[in-house]
Enzyme design. Sequence first.
Site, PDB file in Angstrom:
ATOM      1  N   ASP A 127       0.856  -1.191   0.000  1.00 32.78           N
ATOM      2  CA  ASP A 127       0.000   0.000   0.000  1.00 32.78           C
ATOM      3  C   ASP A 127       0.888   1.236   0.000  1.00 32.78           C
ATOM      4  O   ASP A 127       1.701   1.421   0.907  1.00 32.78           O
ATOM      5  CB  ASP A 127      -0.916   0.002   1.229  1.00 32.78           C
ATOM      6  CG  ASP A 127      -1.804   1.241   1.267  1.00 32.78           C
ATOM      7  OD1 ASP A 127      -2.644   1.386   0.366  1.00 32.78           O
ATOM      8  OD2 ASP A 127      -1.628   2.065   2.193  1.00 32.78           O
ATOM      9  N   GLU A 142      -1.662  -1.790  -6.070  1.00 37.12           N
ATOM     10  CA  GLU A 142      -2.891  -1.202  -6.593  1.00 37.12           C
ATOM     11  C   GLU A 142      -2.656  -0.664  -8.002  1.00 37.12           C
ATOM     12  O   GLU A 142      -1.576  -0.143  -8.299  1.00 37.12           O
ATOM     13  CB  GLU A 142      -3.374  -0.069  -5.691  1.00 37.12           C
ATOM     14  CG  GLU A 142      -3.833  -0.521  -4.325  1.00 37.12           C
ATOM     15  CD  GLU A 142      -4.204   0.649  -3.438  1.00 37.12           C
ATOM     16  OE1 GLU A 142      -5.367   0.718  -3.005  1.00 37.12           O
ATOM     17  OE2 GLU A 142      -3.340   1.498  -3.189  1.00 37.12           O
ATOM     18  N   CYS A 155     -12.707  -3.697   6.105  1.00 38.90           N
ATOM     19  CA  CYS A 155     -12.147  -4.379   7.270  1.00 38.90           C
ATOM     20  C   CYS A 155     -11.666  -5.768   6.857  1.00 38.90           C
ATOM     21  O   CYS A 155     -12.403  -6.532   6.223  1.00 38.90           O
ATOM     22  CB  CYS A 155     -13.194  -4.489   8.380  1.00 38.90           C
ATOM     23  SG  CYS A 155     -12.614  -5.384   9.840  1.00 38.90           S
ATOM     24  N   CYS A 172     -13.949  -8.640   9.107  1.00 42.06           N
ATOM     25  CA  CYS A 172     -15.363  -8.938   8.815  1.00 42.06           C
ATOM     26  C   CYS A 172     -15.779  -8.531   7.409  1.00 42.06           C
ATOM     27  O   CYS A 172     -16.883  -8.871   6.966  1.00 42.06           O
ATOM     28  CB  CYS A 172     -16.271  -8.268   9.836  1.00 42.06           C
ATOM     29  SG  CYS A 172     -16.237  -6.449   9.782  1.00 42.06           S
ATOM     30  N   CYS A 178     -12.846  -0.525  12.672  1.00 41.98           N
ATOM     31  CA  CYS A 178     -14.094  -1.003  12.066  1.00 41.98           C
ATOM     32  C   CYS A 178     -15.281  -0.657  12.964  1.00 41.98           C
ATOM     33  O   CYS A 178     -15.273  -0.968  14.160  1.00 41.98           O
ATOM     34  CB  CYS A 178     -14.015  -2.510  11.829  1.00 41.98           C
ATOM     35  SG  CYS A 178     -15.490  -3.196  11.035  1.00 41.98           S
ATOM     36  N   CYS A 229     -17.200  -4.527  13.710  1.00 43.31           N
ATOM     37  CA  CYS A 229     -16.630  -5.555  14.591  1.00 43.31           C
ATOM     38  C   CYS A 229     -15.629  -4.991  15.595  1.00 43.31           C
ATOM     39  O   CYS A 229     -15.198  -5.718  16.499  1.00 43.31           O
ATOM     40  CB  CYS A 229     -15.962  -6.655  13.767  1.00 43.31           C
ATOM     41  SG  CYS A 229     -14.465  -6.144  12.897  1.00 43.31           S
ATOM     42  N   ASP A 240      -2.729   1.805   6.846  1.00 36.76           N
ATOM     43  CA  ASP A 240      -1.967   1.334   5.679  1.00 36.76           C
ATOM     44  C   ASP A 240      -1.737  -0.175   5.741  1.00 36.76           C
ATOM     45  O   ASP A 240      -1.741  -0.847   4.702  1.00 36.76           O
ATOM     46  CB  ASP A 240      -0.628   2.066   5.606  1.00 36.76           C
ATOM     47  CG  ASP A 240      -0.799   3.548   5.331  1.00 36.76           C
ATOM     48  OD1 ASP A 240      -1.871   3.931   4.836  1.00 36.76           O
ATOM     49  OD2 ASP A 240       0.131   4.327   5.618  1.00 36.76           O
TER      50      ASP A 240
END
Length: 279
Positions: free
Chosen positions: A67, A152, A219, A222, A238, A241, A248
């Site tokens: 990332d 990415e 997340c 979850c 999150c 959860c 990052d």
Amino acid sequence: KADEDNGRIFLPKIGYIRYRNSRKIEGIPKNVTVREEADGWYVSIQCEFELKPEISIPDIDTAVGIDMGVKRFLTLSDGNFINNLEEKLKPLENKIALLQRRIKHKVKGSNNIKKAYLKLTLLHKRKADIRNNFLHQVSTLLVKNHDVIVIEDLKVRNMSKSAKGSIANPGTKVKAKSGLNRSILNEAWHKFFTYLEYKLKLKGGILIKVNPKHTSQTCIKCGHISKDNRKEQEIFRCVKCGYEAHADHNAAHNILRRAGLARMACQANLIRGRQQEPA
């Protein structure tokens, strides 16, 4: 024509010119590019040679997601990270800004302003050399330790567009966007991706580009997607959860997960099975 033993190269309409070897010529020379920089002339010789990868089958277990960031240059899915170039480039940028202010007060066409422009050009070249050296070191380190790298599919040109807008439709948060653009361009993300791609190709590894949509808002525990998961720049929390981690690091995990490594592992195992000799 390149006379490597005597350090000479033949250029059309000029003839033989002396040059200093930085490395030996590998393969068959195809074309030559001559360019002028602040500290002299450089010649680049493009050669054709047979590609012999170091590995035949990439090791899926060494796969890692990356990332890219502004405060951190990059964060890996295994938790490691590399800081940006701000500490190394900041002293040079201060010198460049100071010299640019002094140039405004010099007489145009004078010897002093010519010397100042030459010094400014040398500072810019030094800045570019530091950046290129950093990118080569980081990309080489990653390629040595990982056979599969997932990044990415970022459109850096679109990400670094100006936010000023037009007179009819003026942009918003222009100052903040210009600072972000400067950071992205200063760290040369596109060049870094290019280095990763060609070094992995030489090694025999794989570079995978995935869709960057919602990688920083999802997340990893979850799978909940929400803007509220990342209210702060560095903290991911999150709202469903309660999972909390560095933003990052969480994004790098999502990038790795999107590569579909389970399917790749099955294909690699199939190839390994075909290469085994029958009992």
